[in-house]
Design a protein around this motif. Structure first.
Motif, PDB file in Angstrom:
ATOM      1  N   ASP A 286       0.167  -6.277  -2.557  1.00 55.98           N
ATOM      2  CA  ASP A 286      -0.800  -6.790  -3.583  1.00 55.98           C
ATOM      3  C   ASP A 286      -2.326  -7.110  -3.123  1.00 55.98           C
ATOM      4  OD1 ASP A 286       1.111  -7.213  -5.922  1.00 55.98           O
ATOM      5  OD2 ASP A 286       2.262  -8.333  -4.352  1.00 55.98           O
ATOM      6  N   TRP A 287      -2.119  -7.708  -1.812  1.00 60.58           N
ATOM      7  CA  TRP A 287      -3.476  -7.982  -1.108  1.00 60.58           C
ATOM      8  C   TRP A 287      -4.094  -7.029  -0.995  1.00 60.58           C
ATOM      9  CZ3 TRP A 287      -6.286 -12.264  -0.577  1.00 60.58           C
ATOM     10  CH2 TRP A 287      -7.650 -11.986   0.184  1.00 60.58           C
ATOM     11  N   ASN A 288      -3.632  -5.717  -0.491  1.00 65.07           N
ATOM     12  CA  ASN A 288      -4.488  -4.421  -0.229  1.00 65.07           C
ATOM     13  C   ASN A 288      -4.968  -3.995  -1.568  1.00 65.07           C
ATOM     14  OD1 ASN A 288      -4.190  -4.599   2.763  1.00 65.07           O
ATOM     15  ND2 ASN A 288      -2.061  -3.337   2.501  1.00 65.07           N
ATOM     16  N   ALA A 289      -4.131  -3.954  -2.915  1.00 65.94           N
ATOM     17  CA  ALA A 289      -4.617  -3.640  -3.867  1.00 65.94           C
ATOM     18  C   ALA A 289      -5.880  -4.457  -4.317  1.00 65.94           C
ATOM     19  CB  ALA A 289      -3.564  -3.617  -5.163  1.00 65.94           C
ATOM     20  N   TYR A 290      -5.909  -5.803  -4.185  1.00 64.94           N
ATOM     21  CA  TYR A 290      -6.859  -6.521  -4.430  1.00 64.94           C
ATOM     22  C   TYR A 290      -8.075  -6.283  -3.734  1.00 64.94           C
ATOM     23  CZ  TYR A 290      -9.681 -10.813  -4.274  1.00 64.94           C
ATOM     24  OH  TYR A 290     -10.776 -11.706  -4.456  1.00 64.94           O
TER      25      TYR A 290
END
Length: 471
Positions: A286-290
């Motif tokens: 989720d962080w990498n997508a953000y």
């Protein structure tokens, strides 16, 4: 009160001119070069000490230098309105019958009665001037919290310029409304300003300029900046910077604010993802997508403030430990190694683990514990390693491939031949993993060497992290 301010200003004018010359020699004007490596400190003057004064905070400014602080953000320093003053989120002091009970409620800093005066709780103009001068002598810029969206109900504009305010069909001034629903936000201690009135633009800009010209402050943190027209901020900053370069921080992620008006915004979305990862509700994916999202959303020279706490989060959402638990330290180090600027909130450096009261007097316990030496090391790294540059000419950010994509946070920062890697187990279970990176590194916090190869397994305990540096 206006006459008093004028008299004080005139009386001190020769002294101020002399001091401004000295400060220009000891502290260069705000520049992107200085901000690339800066740590910002949010000062809650009321709660910082038992006395709750400028004087007590000023005594500790040299210590903040030890933490790598280059910008001090002062929460609002202005007088607070008495009318409709908040006692709790739901009650005003008018709802409390006992006169003695009423006295303990000091109200919200953000219900301002006068933009160009000092809250007497904190001291006087001389005390404020000494705070700014001390900060400058220690290589720190000072920015003021500015509340342009609304005033308190005692503000003199209510009588002199009711046309500056938003009014209902009956001609009654109203508190701020949610534009999506038309209903009150519940900020009943303040009155909403109406920026359809261009005379308000001129008046508000003049109030801001007072602090730049008379007290040599270095910029502003704009409360709910996105609720005020971007065009107002753009014209205000253009006029204000005819006096000196300024650092502008927006309490917003609205990208249009950063085109001309603001240098930095809040990383609210990133902060909430950090909370959810710590709580097991989201993962590293989720962080990498953000990060991919903001890479395409913002301009190359836009940047955000990273934090694990601030005055809103602490008082209303909970302490760092309440929200992040055992992940707290790993998330703190994370905020220092990401692109952007890390924030320290008053008390955080002293391991504060309580919610500070917002409308009443409270205080932090100033005893150095576990976090002070960690913040010292992180601040030194941020100040000195160009691989952590985070402003308009930020170091690169590259997510690294690992064998545990949901659990291992891994990224590399690089600039001018310097390289830094952040590795962490963002889960509550021990893991073994590999990372697609090779090289000889040093664990910055422990001094131990770490050789990375693509095939070697690394073992990390829950929430264990490393900051690996390579010169």
């Amino acid at each position: 009160m206006a006459l008093l301010v004028l008299l004080v200003s005139c009386k001190n004018e020769p002294k101020q001119e002399e001091q401004k010359e000295e400060k220009q020699e000891s502290l260069e004007p705000v520049s992107n070069e200085a901000l690339e490596s800066a740590v910002i400190y949010e000062a809650n003057i009321r709660q910082y000490s038992p006395e709750g004064t400028f004087e007590e905070f000023t005594k500790d400014i040299p210590q903040l230098k030890e933490l790598g602080v280059k910008v001090i953000w002062l929460m609002p320093v202005y007088p607070i309105s008495m009318k409709n003053r908040k006692a709790t989120q739901d009650l005003s002091i008018e709802d409390i019958e006992d006169e003695e009970e009423r006295k303990k409620y000091l109200g919200s800093y953000y219900a301002i009665a006068d933009y160009t005066d000092i809250n007497p709780e904190f001291g006087n103009f001389d005390d404020f001037e000494n705070l700014v001068e001390t900060a400058h002598e220690n290589g720190m810029y000072v920015i003021l919290d500015w509340v342009a969206n609304h005033t308190g109900w005692d503000h003199h504009w209510m009588e002199e310029h009711p046309e500056f305010y938003t009014q209902n069909d009956k001609g009654e001034i109203v508190d701020p409304l949610n534009p999506d629903t038309g209903e009150s936000w519940g900020w009943t201690d303040v009155a909403d300003l109406n920026y359809d009135n261009k005379e308000l633009w001129e008046a508000m800009t003049k109030e801001m300029e007072f602090w730049v010209k008379e007290y040599d402050i270095d910029g502003f943190r704009a409360d709910v900046a996105g609720e005020v027209p971007t065009e107002f901020w753009e014209q205000a900053v253009e006029k204000l910077e005819t006096n000196k370069p300024l650092f502008m921080l927006a309490e917003s992620e609205d990208k249009d604010l950063f085109h001309e008006a603001f240098d930095m915004g809040y990383n609210w979305e990133g902060h909430h993802i950090m909370n959810e990862i710590a709580q097991g509700k989201k993962t590293v994916e989720d962080w990498n997508a953000y990060m991919q999202k903001i890479d395409t959303t913002y301009q190359d020279d836009d940047y955000l403030m990273n934090f694990v706490t601030n005055h809103d989060e602490n008082s209303w959402s909970g302490t760092v430990k309440e929200r992040m638990g055992d992940a707290s330290e790993a998330m703190l180090a994370f905020t220092y190694t990401l692109p952007g600027m890390p924030l320290i909130y008053s008390g955080q450096e002293y391991d504060m683990d309580k919610r500070l009261r917002f409308f009443e007097k409270d205080t932090i316990s100033k005893e150095k514990g576990k976090l002070w030496p960690i913040l010292e090391k992180l601040g030194k790294l941020k100040n000195e390693n160009v691989a952590l540059h985070g402003a308009k000419e930020a170091a690169s950010y590259e997510a690294l491939e690992t064998s545990e994509e949901k659990k291992v946070m891994a990224f590399k920062r690089e600039k001018n031949g310097r390289e830094l890697i952040y590795l962490a187990n963002f889960s509550d279970s021990p893991i073994n993993f590999t990372v697609k990176q090779e090289g000889d590194y040093q664990n910055y916090l422990t001094g131990e060497t770490r050789k990375l190869t693509e095939n070697d397994k690394l073992e990390y305990a829950p929430w264990q992290y490393e900051i690996l540096v390579k010169n």
